[in-house]
Write an enzyme that holds these catalytic residues in place. Sequence first.
Site, PDB file in Angstrom:
ATOM      1  NE  ARG A  65       1.219  15.208  90.172  1.00 44.81           N
ATOM      2  CZ  ARG A  65       0.028  14.593  90.168  1.00 44.81           C
ATOM      3  NH1 ARG A  65      -0.132  13.477  89.474  1.00 44.81           N
ATOM      4  NH2 ARG A  65      -0.984  15.076  90.853  1.00 44.81           N
ATOM      5  CE  LYS A 108      11.474  34.595  76.892  1.00 44.72           C
ATOM      6  NZ  LYS A 108      10.752  34.040  75.737  1.00 44.72           N
ATOM      7  CG  ASP A 161      14.499  40.345  73.800  1.00 43.31           C
ATOM      8  OD1 ASP A 161      13.906  39.280  73.550  1.00 43.31           O
ATOM      9  OD2 ASP A 161      15.221  40.932  72.989  1.00 43.31           O
ATOM     10  CG  HIS A 207      15.652  34.949  74.199  1.00 44.31           C
ATOM     11  ND1 HIS A 207      15.286  36.250  73.901  1.00 44.31           N
ATOM     12  CD2 HIS A 207      14.524  34.213  74.104  1.00 44.31           C
ATOM     13  CE1 HIS A 207      13.998  36.283  73.624  1.00 44.31           C
ATOM     14  NE2 HIS A 207      13.510  35.060  73.751  1.00 44.31           N
TER      15      HIS A 207
END
Length: 295
Positions: free
Chosen positions: A232, A148, A166, A127
């Site tokens: 980071r 998405k 999808d 998916h």
Amino acid sequence: MNLKNLTPDIDITDKTVDVPDVNRPALQLAGFFDHFAAKRVQMIGYVEYTYLETLTQEYKEKIYDTILSYRSPCFVFCRNLMPEETFLKKAIEYDIPVFNTEKDTTSFMAESIRWLKVELAPCISIHGVLVDVYGVGVMIMGESGIGKSEAALELIQRGHRLVTDDVVEIHKVSDDTLVGTAPDITRHFIELRGIGIIDVKTLFGVQSVKETQNIDLVITLEDWNKDKEYDRMGLTEEYTEFLGNKVVCHNIPIRPGRNLAVIVESASINHRQKQMGYNAAQELYRRVQENLRKK
């Protein structure tokens, strides 16, 4: 591949090829059958063909019976070489198809192996959304409804290409390469909640879609968690695994105001830069260490 069927009387609809490789049975024609890769497609080139011409008819019939008894998927004669009638008759007796091609043996073998590895590659469905961003295959994953498809749509508007929305069908073509494609039924479609289904190829043109794409980078979208410590610097790579192959993965926290399309573009460019030998995080770390040494 423009193969000519030399045994049309054989029903080939129930014949299967299960091994993504081919074999040139040179040693077998000489009588050595130990370790014979019989389950592969057998290809006869100019060398094997001219060797057969040097054999007596009695010995050839013996070799034909032995090699055909292993029930290989089929035999292909390259360079437009034609097998003799004895071989064709015995192939029909053993119910083994025989084909003919005009291509050179080496080039036909290479193309056959490439095609077989794609067609017979292990496959799973995931998916997610797969897009081509600056030539980098980026698979966007995350929970349903996290954004998405919206990110993919904005990337398409910025000139990038959609592979699938999808559902991503992932094929393991080699130990280093994963290829993603769309299921036939959903190819070129995107689902947008509140709007419905849109046809990307029709709306944005053929330049906005792509049939297949190598998967180079995975971006996982997740809800922002203020208690979670996010990377980071990017000094160490994180990976996710599909079918035994590792792919670089970034976890991107989502909160209002973050432009997903720009983030995906930047991640793709940064990935390409790392592949070309430059790592911005390592360069910053080097500068900091150098500055500390000076002090």
